[in-house]
Design a protein around this motif. Structure first.
Motif: not given
Lengths: 397, 325, 286
Positions: C192-196
């Motif tokens: 999720a962090s990478g995605d954001l």
């Protein structure tokens, strides 16, 4: 919630009980001489089957270190007393071990013996129950460190000098003076060692006694504040030279072998062990003389095996055992008849067993007290407790 | 719907050990559409989604996003955002911090992050919840926060990985409507993964049906439902009566099979004996043994039939469909 | 008979609680709190300067000595410094190792790695430290032999050696809690962090680090407290350098009350450390 409160109450009560129990044990009452009144053994009974010994490493050998070095197995067979030995690393160690009451006898050096006597930790020795006592050199009997008011508190064991060890293949030319370990410009900086005990302050005092006569030191264990401070200063200056202080003799021997240590104070037994492993090392008594030890076998005031303890003290003072220890450890025997029994016929000559002149500049370990041991009455000396603090402070600064 | 292609996938392959999860897929996603990847678990739909997001790298093939090949780029260099199956909200951050995260990472000014996050919060009707931690929210609320966290970045494509799976039926149906409405409102391309055919049918502009790492059929919900091209699609998307009639293999949906007490009225009809009736609320599923030897199902509003009743089942020919075997 | 007991137990939950907790509470109170209390009390005693016998009268002389002698301040600072450095070294080494184990390695190698991390704990402490003594030996140690050709040399015996030795000894105690913490950390939070849009370092700093912070605290409590109390490593590879434990060890045979006084220092430091940890709230989520 209720049970929580209940348990915390139990907790508080138990802690309080423990503290009270800790406080209520009373001190030993002392006699007029300041020595606690501890009864002497009157007659010998049957052995208890074992004896628990606190000794310097190398004093109690049963063949496990070297199959040819054994003066314990015979004793065990003969008396039925099994010998359990605990090696002490320092005199302080030994005093602490004896205070536990778990041990019957101890080979105490002069810096431990008086503390044990005045602490009520050891009992006077009935020398009549120890036939071999008769053969001990007279100048070792009833000395300042092993008797009080003419009452013997132990059987003299042997004596030796703290030597200056050096690696013959590295330290050139060979040192002749303790100055070698105090020289701030020493090429061997970082590879010098010293004995890790407060009593080592006496080594510095001895060196000052010979090199700085103005200080007026006459006996390394009787130092007034000024003399004491000078000795401690010398040790502080020495500290950068030191690689490791040694307390564990095996680690010390390993360091001599590896070359981590090339110069410094040692015992003959360490030299012997290192040589045995092929290390090129020698030990000398430098020109200033040296500190040393004269050890005494003492019996605990709380001995659980007193009969075996007396049998042991008689055995270790016998010519055979005494010769064995003296030769193995590298010290002068205390029994005059030992000299005929050593494997090396020159042992007693080498170690100056009967050569009183040799011992003139060997200052046996002693326990410093406020009353100066050198007889001065116009000065107060620094007691051992202060030595301990100074040493601790030096080591941790 | 007539927009340009935003995502273009060509010959995409990905294996996990011996399993060919994605086995050669070509897919064009149109800008602004709601595309659903539908299929049973293990059919490769989620893997395709994760490859679009960048969490998995393809073994071969390309993914082009807005004209740029992104196949080998890490997730943080792709202009897509994901709503995860179990939301993946950051448990140590409050709702506002979760929503702001993407903006803060991209270096927007604090003030702008704040105002955009608050707008998003309003959009998902969670004003006043900005300082709650995810653990203090209900499932539906978490779902909406996850949505806001992704949408606030205004990505080119929003990827949704079975986002409604963890919700109960009622909430799920409500969220389906909300989600669709939201998509129309923001106009962002949605790629939605689900194994629930009803959900797919009700929300999507187009559906791609996955099976064994391949796309079996792609089309509008109506096309998929009324004209499934394969047995798998017909089976997976709704129920099908598969019978032989007049020597021809035909398929007919249960709701197109009518029941009448009258005897044969001509056209497509068979005689059926009611074996069982399963009440499913708004309708009842009637299971018949038929005169042509195939069992048939008819789904109708509730009828006063008893087991053993003999009736006529009929249907219109144009509702039949053929499938590839 | 057994049946009866369990029936009674079942009916009386309080009795059940007492039966369950008596032994551990006794242990805690007598062995643990009792020892601490005795230590604290002994710190106020003194000894006869000659015989070394403990004199049980209350005085503050030991504390006076401890606070006025600069040597003890030095040894406290040195010890805390070493304990902190060991903790930092362990943390820096443990995080990537634990991360690899928990998030990258395959399940099978994961188990093998955990076993490998645990194996050194089976070996004797002394054996390991003596091994380091051979490694660090200046002049002819393994380290000198290895690094010599590269123009480096062994740090020899002293502070750096102690830090190396202790870090080596306590590393597993840091890796295991971090590994457990990372195991609990859902992978999709990283996704999720990478995605954001967050780079790996940003993800590590903003997501991973805060979430495994309680594990770091747990690990640091091991590495810090174990280092704070250690004296054997300092004895063997510390050269002439001493730590607090050495002062206690040196004094406990000669001057038990003073040793007790010194021993209150690590206890106090640990109490302060735990209090600080508590304030961060990390204990609550352990």
């Amino acid at each position: 919630m209720h049970s929580k409160r209940l348990f915390s109450r139990i907790a508080v009560a138990s802690v309080a009980a423990l503290i009270l129990a800790g406080c209520s044990s009373s001190n030993d009452e002392a006699s007029s001489s300041g020595v606690p009144d501890v009864p002497m053994m009157n007659s010998l009974g049957a052995g208890e089957g074992q004896v628990n010994v606190v000794a310097w490493a190398g004093y109690v050998e049963n063949g496990s270190t070297d199959p040819n070095v054994d003066w314990v197995t015979g004793f065990e067979k003969e008396t039925g007393c099994k010998v359990n030995v605990k090696n002490g690393a320092t005199s302080d160690d030994m005093v602490a071990l004896m205070k536990t009451g778990e041990y019957d006898v101890v080979s105490a050096s002069g810096d431990a013996s008086l503390r044990l006597i005045y602490g009520g930790d050891v009992a006077p020795v009935n020398t009549e129950l120890i036939p071999n006592y008769a053969d001990i050199f007279d100048n070792l009997k009833l000395q300042q460190w092993n008797s009080v008011d003419g009452v013997a508190y132990g059987v003299p064991h042997g004596r030796g000098a703290n030597l200056l060890a050096y690696r013959t293949d590295i330290v050139k030319p060979a040192p002749t003076s303790w100055g070698a370990v105090f020289d701030v410009n020493s090429p061997y900086k970082g590879k010098i060692t010293a004995y890790d005990s407060p009593i080592y302050i006496a080594d510095a005092a001895l060196y000052l006694m010979k090199t700085q006569p103005d200080l007026g030191i006459t006996y390394p264990y009787a130092l007034d504040q000024k003399q004491f401070d000078a000795a401690v200063e010398l040790l502080k200056a020495q500290k950068p030279l030191i690689g490791e202080y040694w307390g564990d003799y095996l680690k010390h021997v390993a360091s001599l072998k590896s070359g981590g240590t090339v110069l410094g104070t040692t015992w003959q037994v360490n030299i012997n062990l290192a040589k045995g492993e092929g290390t090129k090392v020698e030990g000398i008594k430098p020109t200033e003389g040296s500190t040393g030890w004269s050890d005494t076998w003492m019996i605990s005031s709380k001995a659980k095996n007193p009969n075996c303890a007396y049998l042991w003290m008689n055995h270790i003072a016998s010519p055979e055992a005494n010769a064995g220890v003296a030769e193995w450890f590298g010290e002068a025997p205390s029994n005059a008849k030992s000299c005929d029994l050593t494997a090396d016929k020159n042992h007693c000559a080498t170690f100056h067993a009967a050569d009183d002149a040799y011992w003139d500049d060997v200052y046996y370990w002693n326990t410093p007290t406020e009353a100066c041991l050198d007889g001065r009455t116009d000065a107060t000396c620094v007691p051992y407790a202060e030595w301990v603090k100074a040493w601790s402070s030096l080591r941790n600064s | 719907m007539s927009g340009s292609t935003i995502v273009s996938i060509r010959s995409l392959k990905r294996s996990f050990g011996d399993v060919r999860a994605v086995d050669g897929i070509d897919l064009d996603i149109t800008e602004g559409e709601f595309l659903t990847l539908l299929g049973p678990s293990g059919s490769g739909k989620t893997t395709v989604l994760r490859m679009i997001a960048g969490f998995e790298k393809p073994d071969s093939g390309t993914i082009t996003l807005a004209g740029k090949d992104v196949s080998q780029l890490p997730p943080y260099e792709r202009d897509v955002n994901t709503v995860f199956q179990d939301y993946a909200l950051f448990p140590h951050m409050d709702v506002l911090a979760n929503i702001e995260y993407g903006l803060r990472v991209k270096g927007f000014a604090k003030q702008e992050c704040r105002s955009r996050a608050l707008t998003a919060l309003k959009q998902i009707r969670l004003e006043g919840y900005e300082n709650r931690k995810p653990a203090q929210l209900s499932g539906g609320q978490r779902q909406r926060v996850a949505l806001a966290r992704a949408l606030v970045n205004q990505p080119a494509v929003l990827l949704l990985d079975e986002p409604l799976g963890a919700l109960d039926l009622k909430l799920r149906e409500q969220m389906q409507i909300e989600l669709k409405a939201l998509q129309r409102e923001v106009g962002i391309t949605f790629v939605f993964v689900t194994h629930d055919q009803e959900e797919a049918l009700s929300m999507s502009d187009r559906i791609a049906v996955f099976n064994h790492g391949k796309i079996e059929q792609i089309g509008t919900p109506r096309e998929i439902y009324e004209n499934p091209k394969s047995e798998f699609v017909s089976e997976f998307v709704g129920q099908t009566n598969r019978i032989e009639y007049d020597g021809k293999k035909i398929n007919i949906r249960p709701e197109f099979v009518t029941i009448s007490r009258a005897s044969s009225t001509g056209g497509r009809s068979v005689q059926g004996t009611l074996r069982d009736a399963i009440f499913v609320g708004a309708s009842t599923r009637y299971l018949f043994d038929t005169s042509i030897g195939f069992p048939m199902i008819s789904t109708q509003s509730n009828n006063q039939l008893k087991v053993g009743d003999v009736v006529t089942l009929s249907w219109q020919e144009e509702k039949e469909f053929l499938v590839q075997q | 008979m057994l049946q009866e007991i369990s029936n009674t137990m079942h009916k009386k939950p309080k009795l059940r609680l007492v039966a369950l907790l008596t032994a551990p509470i006794l242990w805690l109170v007598v062995a643990y709190l009792g020892a601490l209390a005795t230590l604290l009390v002994a710190a106020f005693f003194t000894i006869d300067s000659f015989t070394g016998n403990v004199i049980q009268t209350f005085n503050l002389g030991n504390f006076h000595d401890m606070f006025t002698d600069a040597a003890y301040k030095n040894v406290v600072l040195r010890t805390v410094g070493i304990a902190l450095l060991v903790t930092v070294v362990c943390t820096v080494l443990a995080i990537p190792m634990a991360f690899y184990m928990a998030k990258i390695a395959k399940p099978r190698s994961q188990k093998i790695l955990v076993a490998l991390i645990l194996t050194p704990l089976w070996a004797s402490y002394l054996v390991k430290i003596y091994a380091w003594r051979t490694m660090l030996e200046p002049g002819n140690g393994v380290l000198d032999w290895l690094l010599g050709p590269l123009g480096f040399s062994s740090p020899g015996f002293g502070g750096p050696a102690i830090i190396i030795g202790l870090s080596y000894l306590w590393l597993p105690y840091m890796i295991l809690p971090i590994y457990a913490g990372l195991e609990r950390l859902p992978n999709n939070l990283l996704d999720a962090s990478g995605d954001l849009g967050a780079h790996n370092w940003h993800t590590f700093r903003r997501i991973v680090l805060p979430l495994i912070f309680p594990s770091l605290v747990a690990g640091s409590m091991f590495t810090f407290s174990l280092s704070l109390g250690d004296y054997i490593t300092a004895t063997i590879i510390g050269g002439k350098l001493q730590m607090l434990g050495n002062v206690v060890y040196q004094n406990f045979s000669i001057n038990l009350p003073f040793a007790a006084t010194i021993a209150t220092i690590p206890v106090t430091i640990m109490a302060i450390y735990l209090w600080m940890v508590r304030r961060t709230g990390a204990l609550a989520s352990l």
